[in-house]
Design a protein around this motif. Structure first.
Motif, PDB file in Angstrom:
ATOM      1  N   MET A   1       0.692  -0.885   0.453  1.00 42.19           N
ATOM      2  CA  MET A   1       0.266  -0.063  -0.024  1.00 42.19           C
ATOM      3  C   MET A   1       0.735   0.627  -0.436  1.00 42.19           C
ATOM      4  SD  MET A   1      -2.955   0.893   0.490  1.00 42.19           S
ATOM      5  CE  MET A   1      -4.071   2.306   0.580  1.00 42.19           C
ATOM      6  N   ILE A   2       1.868   1.397   1.017  1.00 46.06           N
ATOM      7  CA  ILE A   2       2.710   2.193   0.685  1.00 46.06           C
ATOM      8  C   ILE A   2       3.623   2.553   0.007  1.00 46.06           C
ATOM      9  CG2 ILE A   2       4.453   1.360   1.928  1.00 46.06           C
ATOM     10  CD1 ILE A   2       4.326   3.992   3.784  1.00 46.06           C
ATOM     11  N   VAL A   3       3.686   1.554  -1.185  1.00 45.33           N
ATOM     12  CA  VAL A   3       4.914   1.848  -1.739  1.00 45.33           C
ATOM     13  C   VAL A   3       4.173   1.878  -3.067  1.00 45.33           C
ATOM     14  CG1 VAL A   3       5.330   0.231  -3.740  1.00 45.33           C
ATOM     15  CG2 VAL A   3       6.379  -0.249  -2.143  1.00 45.33           C
ATOM     16  N   SER A   4       2.216   1.935  -3.081  1.00 44.16           N
ATOM     17  CA  SER A   4       1.710   2.212  -4.150  1.00 44.16           C
ATOM     18  C   SER A   4       1.373   4.408  -3.711  1.00 44.16           C
ATOM     19  CB  SER A   4       0.030   1.943  -3.744  1.00 44.16           C
ATOM     20  OG  SER A   4       0.462   0.950  -4.331  1.00 44.16           O
ATOM     21  N   PHE A   5       1.426   4.897  -2.982  1.00 40.00           N
ATOM     22  CA  PHE A   5       1.957   5.982  -2.253  1.00 40.00           C
ATOM     23  C   PHE A   5       3.140   6.666  -2.909  1.00 40.00           C
ATOM     24  CE2 PHE A   5      -1.716   5.016   0.995  1.00 40.00           C
ATOM     25  CZ  PHE A   5      -2.458   5.609   0.277  1.00 40.00           C
ATOM     26  N   ALA A   6       4.520   5.548  -2.378  1.00 40.13           N
ATOM     27  CA  ALA A   6       5.280   6.586  -3.085  1.00 40.13           C
ATOM     28  C   ALA A   6       5.218   6.642  -4.516  1.00 40.13           C
ATOM     29  CB  ALA A   6       6.360   5.276  -2.725  1.00 40.13           C
ATOM     30  N   VAL A   7       4.776   5.548  -5.252  1.00 44.50           N
ATOM     31  CA  VAL A   7       5.322   6.010  -6.940  1.00 44.50           C
ATOM     32  C   VAL A   7       4.028   7.113  -7.204  1.00 44.50           C
ATOM     33  CG1 VAL A   7       4.606   4.111  -8.924  1.00 44.50           C
ATOM     34  CG2 VAL A   7       5.489   3.449  -6.981  1.00 44.50           C
ATOM     35  N   ALA A   8       2.930   6.966  -6.494  1.00 38.69           N
ATOM     36  CA  ALA A   8       1.915   8.295  -7.227  1.00 38.69           C
ATOM     37  C   ALA A   8       2.994   9.422  -6.447  1.00 38.69           C
ATOM     38  CB  ALA A   8       0.578   8.246  -6.631  1.00 38.69           C
ATOM     39  N   PHE A   9       3.292   9.714  -5.851  1.00 37.20           N
ATOM     40  CA  PHE A   9       4.681  10.476  -5.604  1.00 37.20           C
ATOM     41  C   PHE A   9       5.747  10.980  -6.630  1.00 37.20           C
ATOM     42  CE2 PHE A   9       2.857  10.367  -0.603  1.00 37.20           C
ATOM     43  CZ  PHE A   9       1.621  11.761  -0.699  1.00 37.20           C
ATOM     44  N   VAL A  10       6.111  10.019  -6.383  1.00 31.58           N
ATOM     45  CA  VAL A  10       6.818   9.886  -7.303  1.00 31.58           C
ATOM     46  C   VAL A  10       6.888  10.472  -8.657  1.00 31.58           C
ATOM     47  CG1 VAL A  10       8.853   9.015  -8.849  1.00 31.58           C
ATOM     48  CG2 VAL A  10       8.832   8.477  -6.808  1.00 31.58           C
ATOM     49  N   TYR A  11       5.207   9.977  -9.651  1.00 32.57           N
ATOM     50  CA  TYR A  11       5.188  10.640 -10.261  1.00 32.57           C
ATOM     51  C   TYR A  11       4.164  12.209 -10.256  1.00 32.57           C
ATOM     52  CZ  TYR A  11       4.688   6.354 -13.213  1.00 32.57           C
ATOM     53  OH  TYR A  11       5.103   5.534 -14.400  1.00 32.57           O
ATOM     54  N   LEU A  12       3.507  12.467  -9.401  1.00 26.48           N
ATOM     55  CA  LEU A  12       3.298  13.943  -8.603  1.00 26.48           C
ATOM     56  C   LEU A  12       4.454  15.454  -9.204  1.00 26.48           C
ATOM     57  CD1 LEU A  12       1.189  15.946  -8.332  1.00 26.48           C
ATOM     58  CD2 LEU A  12       1.325  14.378  -5.871  1.00 26.48           C
ATOM     59  N   THR A  13       5.238  14.486  -8.430  1.00 26.10           N
ATOM     60  CA  THR A  13       6.507  15.097  -8.749  1.00 26.10           C
ATOM     61  C   THR A  13       7.024  15.048  -9.326  1.00 26.10           C
ATOM     62  OG1 THR A  13       7.689  13.860  -6.320  1.00 26.10           O
ATOM     63  CG2 THR A  13       9.612  15.311  -7.301  1.00 26.10           C
ATOM     64  N   GLY A  14       7.369  14.155 -10.783  1.00 26.56           N
ATOM     65  CA  GLY A  14       8.376  14.835 -11.317  1.00 26.56           C
ATOM     66  C   GLY A  14       7.518  15.140 -12.549  1.00 26.56           C
ATOM     67  N   LEU A  15       5.707  15.098 -12.311  1.00 25.77           N
ATOM     68  CA  LEU A  15       5.152  16.289 -13.234  1.00 25.77           C
ATOM     69  C   LEU A  15       5.031  17.396 -13.221  1.00 25.77           C
ATOM     70  CD1 LEU A  15       1.993  13.621 -13.943  1.00 25.77           C
ATOM     71  CD2 LEU A  15       3.960  15.081 -15.792  1.00 25.77           C
ATOM     72  N   LEU A  16       4.901  17.279 -12.125  1.00 25.30           N
ATOM     73  CA  LEU A  16       5.223  19.164 -11.307  1.00 25.30           C
ATOM     74  C   LEU A  16       6.363  19.763 -10.906  1.00 25.30           C
ATOM     75  CD1 LEU A  16       3.294  19.274  -7.468  1.00 25.30           C
ATOM     76  CD2 LEU A  16       2.059  19.964  -9.428  1.00 25.30           C
ATOM     77  N   GLY A  17       7.725  18.350 -11.742  1.00 27.13           N
ATOM     78  CA  GLY A  17       8.824  19.540 -11.324  1.00 27.13           C
ATOM     79  C   GLY A  17       8.998  20.354 -13.292  1.00 27.13           C
ATOM     80  N   ILE A  18       8.223  19.410 -13.801  1.00 28.80           N
ATOM     81  CA  ILE A  18       7.890  19.139 -15.344  1.00 28.80           C
ATOM     82  C   ILE A  18       7.659  21.085 -15.384  1.00 28.80           C
ATOM     83  CG2 ILE A  18       6.955  19.181 -17.465  1.00 28.80           C
ATOM     84  CD1 ILE A  18       7.601  15.889 -17.386  1.00 28.80           C
ATOM     85  N   LEU A  19       6.604  20.447 -14.689  1.00 22.65           N
ATOM     86  CA  LEU A  19       5.832  22.540 -15.197  1.00 22.65           C
ATOM     87  C   LEU A  19       6.505  23.346 -14.318  1.00 22.65           C
ATOM     88  CD1 LEU A  19       3.352  23.672 -15.551  1.00 22.65           C
ATOM     89  CD2 LEU A  19       2.238  23.008 -12.694  1.00 22.65           C
TER      90      LEU A  19
END
Length: 127
Positions: A1-19
Motif C-alpha cells: 500500500m505504501i509503495v503505491s503512495f510512493a509511486v504516486a508521489f514519484v509521478y506527481l513530483t515528476g509532473l510538478l517538476g516539469i510544470l
C-alpha cells in the motif's frame, strides 16, 4: 500500500517538476541581463529534464527495482538544489517550495521500513 503512495508521489513530483521547469523557463523573458536569461533558461531546462527522468524511473520503482530507487534518490538529490536556484533566480518561491517539500516527502516515503520490505521481497522474488 505504501509503495503505491510512493509511486504516486514519484509521478506527481515528476509532473510538478516539469510544470515548474516550464514556468521557470518562461520567466526568462522577465529577466533583463543576458547572463540572467541564460542562467534562468538553463535552470528551467534542467528542472524539466530531471522531471522527465523522474517520471521515466517511476515504473522501475513500482516494480520494486532497488536500482531504480537509488537512481530516483539521486535524481531527487539533484532536483533539490535546482529548486533552490529557481527560488533565487525566478519569482516562483511558493511553487518551488511546495515542490521541494513534496520531493523531500517522497524521499522519506521511499526509504520507510514498509517500503524497504517491499523492495527486499521484490529482489528475493527475482532470484
Amino acid at each position: 500500500m505504501i509503495v503505491s503512495f510512493a509511486v504516486a508521489f514519484v509521478y506527481l513530483t515528476g509532473l510538478l517538476g516539469i510544470l515548474l521547469g516550464i514556468l521557470v523557463l518562461l520567466s526568462r523573458y522577465d529577466q533583463t541581463g543576458s547572463g540572467d536569461v541564460l542562467a534562468v533558461s538553463l535552470i528551467g531546462a534542467a528542472i524539466i529534464l530531471v522531471g522527465l527522468l523522474i517520471i521515466g524511473i517511476a515504473s522501475g520503482v513500482a516494480r520494486g527495482s532497488g536500482l531504480s530507487r537509488i537512481v530516483l534518490t539521486v535524481y531527487l538529490a539533484i532536483q533539490v538544489p535546482l529548486h533552490v536556484l529557481a527560488i533565487a533566480a525566478a519569482d516562483f518561491d511558493w511553487i518551488a517550495a511546495v515542490q521541494l517539500a513534496l520531493e523531500l516527502f517522497t524521499l522519506v516515503v521511499l526509504w520507510l521500513p514498509p517500503t524497504n520490505r517491499f523492495f527486499r521481497a521484490a529482489a528475493a522474488a527475482r532470484r
